[in-house]
Design an enzyme around this catalytic site. Structure first.
Site, PDB file in Angstrom:
ATOM      1  N   LYS A 121       1.089  -3.355  -2.850  1.00  0.00           N
ATOM      2  CA  LYS A 121       1.638  -4.861  -3.626  1.00  0.00           C
ATOM      3  C   LYS A 121       2.156  -4.183  -5.008  1.00  0.00           C
ATOM      4  O   LYS A 121       0.903  -3.347  -5.232  1.00  0.00           O
ATOM      5  CB  LYS A 121       1.173  -5.922  -3.495  1.00  0.00           C
ATOM      6  CG  LYS A 121       2.225  -7.154  -3.740  1.00  0.00           C
ATOM      7  CD  LYS A 121       2.964  -7.410  -2.537  1.00  0.00           C
ATOM      8  CE  LYS A 121       3.779  -8.518  -2.716  1.00  0.00           C
ATOM      9  NZ  LYS A 121       4.434  -8.974  -1.245  1.00  0.00           N
TER      10      LYS A 121
HETATM   11  N1  GLU Z   1       7.895  -8.895  -0.609  1.00  0.00           N
HETATM   12  C1  GLU Z   1       8.255  -8.992   1.084  1.00  0.00           C
HETATM   13  C2  GLU Z   1       6.649  -9.451   1.732  1.00  0.00           C
HETATM   14  O1  GLU Z   1       5.946  -9.986   0.949  1.00  0.00           O
HETATM   15  C3  GLU Z   1       8.762  -7.936   1.328  1.00  0.00           C
HETATM   16  C4  GLU Z   1       7.960  -6.491   1.491  1.00  0.00           C
HETATM   17  C5  GLU Z   1       8.599  -5.322   1.847  1.00  0.00           C
HETATM   18  O2  GLU Z   1       9.818  -5.384   2.567  1.00  0.00           O
HETATM   19  O3  GLU Z   1       8.031  -4.539   1.763  1.00  0.00           O
HETATM   20  O4  GLU Z   1       6.588  -9.323   2.804  1.00  0.00           O
END
Ligand code: GLU
Length: 431
Positions: A121
């Site tokens: 993240k």
């Molecule tokens: N931000 C989204 C999540 O928390 C998508 C993450 C992604 O597609 O890599 O799942």
């Protein structure tokens, strides 16, 4: 319905600050599930902590000529099952601890739906609402260049998250590509269609939420007709879930946004509301529903409650008063561990975040595959594959919950931890 298992945190033993700390929330569930699995102590330590954490401080020229210094993070939790995967969020409230928790959640999320990624993240401390488009672009490009050694199609693949979108991803792709001197579309997912995006990606998280609702109703033996839904958050996840669910026969009786909410017992016309929000930049004042305080909506009578905005909306302060019998977590970490315990006692059926909102990362996986193949799928193929993965994963989790006599959240964690641990054992520890 699965039986309930209390999480180990005693409400009286922790402060609200601890309760809403996302890292504590993640760790409480992780520890509980790891104990249930009788996880080896070494693997426990390994999986409890992130693998790498990058903090960057970087300058950005602002429109008024000032140079502003920003702080950004990228945390990689695990690469055991494949490249790291996870979004980037822009918010004044982003902290390293929050990003660390969200990175771990991504590892468990990818493992629950069995896609070949680990978790990561990113975040930048900023207030995009107070920045011009040009400032956001310059900040995004500089942040990308600061983390560019860290990311890559086979290393770590970012995606949109809170306050970032397709345009942000296009800038990240372009910046990374300029450094690489070639176009590398698969470095990031959630891009616009014409720069390597996938059909169906934008609405994928909302679609996944709908699948989780359908499956929950099927599991508890209730029909979609007459099912009253309240959704907290009307951003990408909430608005797409609301629209798809209305089209599918659900009655969306309430929408709660940070600044206030709307209620209509006969159902809100979501198409009109999307149009209204687009024109007015807010849902407030929408003529097709009555105004209602956002906090009230969380505890208003309904069949399914969908928190689809941010962390810590369901806490020890309001869990007791929640009337919904089903909660489907469109957001990451919307329910604290203490609230979980209260809801378990009330026998509320919860579809945990790492399953309920996994539609986004699953479609991201499809986008990454398409970019690498250079061959793009029809939208119907994306949606069908997405729905199949989510229905199978829902089934895996509820069956696991039944077999191990735990609630859905702990089952999802156990299933995920078990998959990651199995892979690590098979790969062995390089030393
Ligand atoms: N931000 C989204 C999540 O928390 C998508 C993450 C992604 O597609 O890599 O799942």
């Amino acid at each position: 319905m699965s039986t309930v298992t209390p999480v180990t945190v005693a409400p009286q033993a922790i402060t609200l600050d601890q309760e809403i700390n996302p890292w504590e929330a993640q760790s409480a569930r992780f520890d509980f599930a790891a104990r249930k699995l009788d996880l080896d102590e070494g693997l426990w330590k390994l999986l409890r902590s992130p693998s790498r954490e990058l903090i960057v401080h970087f300058p950005v020229p602002m429109d008024d000529g000032r140079i502003e210094l920003f702080t950004g993070f990228r945390v990689q939790h695990s690469i055991a099952r494949g490249p790291c995967k996870g979004g980037i969020r822009y918010s004044p409230e982003v902290t390293l601890e929050e990003v660390r928790a969200l990175a771990s959640w991504m590892t468990w999320k990818c493992a629950v739906v069995n896609i070949p990624f680990g978790g990561a993240k990113g975040g930048v401390i900023c207030d995009p609402k107070k920045m011009s488009q040009g400032e956001i672009e310059r900040m995004t490009r500089r942040y990308t260049s600061e983390i560019s050694d860290f990311i890559g199609p086979e290393k770590d693949v970012p995606a949109p998250d809170m306050n970032t979108n397709e345009q942000t991803m296009a800038w990240i792709m372009d910046t990374y590509s300029m450094h690489a001197r070639r176009t590398v579309t698969s470095v990031v997912t959630g891009k616009p269609l014409n720069v390597g995006g996938s059909r169906g990606r934008i609405e994928a998280t909302g679609r996944g939420v709908m699948v989780a609702c359908d499956e929950s109703l099927r599991y508890v033996g209730k029909p979609i007709e007459g099912c009253r839904v309240i959704i907290q958050g009307f951003g990408n996840v909430g608005s797409n879930a609301a629209r798809l669910m209305m089209e599918h026969g659900y009655t969306i009786v309430g929408i709660a946004e940070m600044e206030g909410g709307l209620y209509n017992s006969a159902g809100i016309d979501v198409h009109q509301l999307i149009e209204y929000k687009y024109r007015n930049n807010s849902v407030l004042g929408f003529p097709g529903a009555d105004p209602s305080p956002a906090d009230e909506l969380l505890i208003t009578d309904c069949d399914i409650l969908i928190p689809a905005a941010t962390e810590n909306v369901i806490t020890s302060r309001n869990a007791e008063k929640i009337k919904a019998r089903i909660i489907v977590e469109g957001a990451n970490g919307p329910t604290t561990a203490v609230a979980d315990e209260i809801l378990s006692e009330k026998r509320v059926f919860i579809v945990p975040d790492i399953l309920a909102n996994a539609g986004g990362v699953t479609a991201s996986y499809f986008e990454w595959v398409q970019d690498r193949q250079g061959y793009f799928w029809k939208e119907a193929v994306v949606n069908e594959q997405l729905e199949t993965i989510l229905r199978d994963s829902f089934d895996d989790v509820v069956r696991y919950a039944e077999a191990h006599n735990v609630n859905n959240r702990i089952a999802a964690y156990m299933l995920a931890i078990d998959r990651v641990a199995f892979t690590i054992r098979q790969r062995g520890i390089y030393a």
